[in-house]
Structure formats: C-alpha cells, structure tokens
Design an enzyme around this catalytic site. Structure first.
Site, PDB file in Angstrom:
ATOM      1  N   HIS A   1     -37.504  15.899 -30.156  1.00 30.88           N
ATOM      2  CA  HIS A   1     -38.244  16.286 -28.960  1.00 30.88           C
ATOM      3  C   HIS A   1     -37.395  16.040 -27.719  1.00 30.88           C
ATOM      4  O   HIS A   1     -36.399  15.314 -27.748  1.00 30.88           O
ATOM      5  CB  HIS A   1     -39.549  15.501 -28.876  1.00 30.88           C
ATOM      6  CG  HIS A   1     -40.549  15.896 -29.916  1.00 30.88           C
ATOM      7  ND1 HIS A   1     -41.854  15.449 -29.923  1.00 30.88           N
ATOM      8  CD2 HIS A   1     -40.442  16.714 -31.007  1.00 30.88           C
ATOM      9  CE1 HIS A   1     -42.497  15.954 -30.945  1.00 30.88           C
ATOM     10  NE2 HIS A   1     -41.664  16.734 -31.627  1.00 30.88           N
TER      11      HIS A   1
ATOM     12  N   GLU B   1     -37.712  14.265 -25.027  1.00 27.15           N
ATOM     13  CA  GLU B   1     -37.519  12.893 -24.571  1.00 27.15           C
ATOM     14  C   GLU B   1     -36.464  12.166 -25.412  1.00 27.15           C
ATOM     15  O   GLU B   1     -35.600  11.464 -24.877  1.00 27.15           O
ATOM     16  CB  GLU B   1     -38.846  12.118 -24.635  1.00 27.15           C
ATOM     17  CG  GLU B   1     -39.966  12.707 -23.780  1.00 27.15           C
ATOM     18  CD  GLU B   1     -40.841  13.686 -24.553  1.00 27.15           C
ATOM     19  OE1 GLU B   1     -40.292  14.476 -25.350  1.00 27.15           O
ATOM     20  OE2 GLU B   1     -42.066  13.660 -24.355  1.00 27.15           O
TER      21      GLU B   1
ATOM     22  N   CYS C   1     -45.865  13.235 -26.909  1.00 25.50           N
ATOM     23  CA  CYS C   1     -46.644  13.072 -28.132  1.00 25.50           C
ATOM     24  C   CYS C   1     -46.730  11.588 -28.495  1.00 25.50           C
ATOM     25  O   CYS C   1     -46.123  10.728 -27.852  1.00 25.50           O
ATOM     26  CB  CYS C   1     -46.001  13.867 -29.271  1.00 25.50           C
ATOM     27  SG  CYS C   1     -44.436  13.160 -29.836  1.00 25.50           S
TER      28      CYS C   1
ATOM     29  N   CYS D   1     -43.227  10.051 -29.158  1.00 25.40           N
ATOM     30  CA  CYS D   1     -42.414   9.846 -27.962  1.00 25.40           C
ATOM     31  C   CYS D   1     -43.034   8.801 -27.044  1.00 25.40           C
ATOM     32  O   CYS D   1     -42.319   7.998 -26.427  1.00 25.40           O
ATOM     33  CB  CYS D   1     -42.216  11.161 -27.225  1.00 25.40           C
ATOM     34  SG  CYS D   1     -41.182  12.335 -28.124  1.00 25.40           S
TER      35      CYS D   1
END
Length: 240
Positions: free
Chosen positions: A57, A59, A88, A91
C-alpha cells in the site's frame, strides 16, 4: 489559515501520487510524509499489482523508501502523513506502531478503514437498510453517502497500553480522492481473462470525476470508445 493552506497543498502532493498509481492501473491511493523542518520527506502510491504483493500500500511503500534512504524511525515519527484514502487496518497499525505524529486523509474507507470510529451496530444496520432503499428524489443511495463514511475499526484510538493514540482527521480534499477512485473503476482491466465493458453509469460518473481532477477530456474520449451498444445495456445502465 497558513496551516490550512499547507494541509491543502500537501494533500495535493498526495493526490499527484494517486494519479501516478492511476496511470499504471493501480488503485489510486497516494501519500506523502511531511517533516516539520524538512518538508516532504517521503512519497508513495499503491504498488500491489506491479509487485504482485497485496501489502504494498501507499503508506508502506513510502515508509520503506524512507528507511532505504537512511531515514530513522524517529524522523518518520515526527512526520504528518497526508493520504488520499483512510489507511486500512494494516497500515493504521503500522503507523501507530511507528508513532507517526498525525494522519490527515481524504475520503473514508468503508471496507477496510482503521482510522475512524465505526458506527454502533444499530446505526450500521440502519445504514445497510438505507443502502437497499430507494430515495424519492434520487434512487442512487451512494449519492447520499458522505465521502467520510467508512472505518471498520478504530486502530488509531484503541487502548494499547502505553502506546499513544494516533491523531487522525479525515475529509481533506475528499471529493478529489473519491474522483480518483471513480476514474479507476471506470477503466477496463486489460489483464483480465475477459475484460468487462464498463456500464454507462460508471462512465458518466467517471466523466464527472474527471472534470473535478482535470481529466474530463480523457474520460469523454473513453466514454466514446466504450459506449454501450444499442440493445446491449445491462441493469445498471437503466439506473439514472
């Protein structure tokens, strides 16, 4: 006012990262880590398709790049994170463990969000009932949902002993973040075994979204290329 202006500008940088993801057929989520004295210290966007790794992702991409560049966990902890979509659960947990200074996100993440307060069960049930109902003035329930609607857990504020909470605020340039997602879901996946044509409704929403983020002409061309042939409309095309 200066702080608000800075927040707007830094989210603009995150939106640029989301656009880079969109251009490579990744889900358009982008982020920047901003240090109080150094400015933008890290950038990232979703990279799950190219890496064949569902954990890549935006991040985590940015965090790994900063660590590879020799940044310390302390420096990362001093940063504010600007990300186009609510982090999410995975993360959010990583950000809290790193003790990131604060998170500012655009739109909510109603399937996997971990930085908001989930509605009580009774409200969640009511929201599901509303999603199945028809509004007299607009039969599309999604049109009445707030771009902040989301979150399945409150990872950022859960009691984790001595670990401090993760300050989190949503709604910053949320409409543009949603627009990016609509543009993505209007694309045809050419890597699919049988690419599906987008519905007329999806393309019209995407054209509106494209105008919001400066891609109106691109979407107009895509609509012309993917226009549903006469007699071939699906059930979604009949919806206003």
């Amino acid at each position: 006012m200066a702080a608000e202006s800075d927040d707007h500008a830094f989210m603009g940088e995150a939106l640029k990262e989301a656009e880079r993801a969109l251009d490579t057929q990744e889900v358009p989520v982008g982020c920047v880590f901003v240090h109080p004295s150094e400015g933008v210290m890290g950038r990232g966007h979703n990279n799950t398709v190219a890496s064949c790794n569902g954990t890549r992702h935006a991040e985590l991409e940015a965090i790994d790049k900063m660590l590879d560049d020799g940044r310390t966990e302390q420096q990362i902890a001093e940063c504010s994170l600007y990300v186009t979509v609510e982090p999410c659960i995975m993360c959010a947990s990583a950000l809290r463990q790193l003790r990131v200074r604060r998170v500012l996100f655009g739109c909510g993440n109603d399937k996997f969000g971990g930085c908001g307060v989930p509605p009580p069960p009774c409200q969640a049930s009511a929201r599901r009932r509303h999603a199945k109902s028809r509004c007299p003035t607009n039969p599309n329930p999604a049109a009445h949902r707030s771009p902040l609607a989301g979150s399945v857990l409150s990872i950022h504020t859960d009691d984790l002993g001595e670990q401090p909470p993760l300050p989190s605020t949503g709604g910053l340039r949320a409409e543009e973040a949603v627009a990016m997602l609509r543009l993505f879901y209007a694309q045809e996946n050419q890597n699919a075994p049988e690419p599906q044509k987008r519905t007329k409704k999806q393309l019209v929403l995407a054209q509106q979204a494209g105008s919001l983020v400066g891609r109106g002409a691109d979407m107009a061309a895509q609509i012309a290329d993917q226009r549903t042939p006469p007699g071939g409309a699906g059930p979604d095309d009949a919806m206003p």
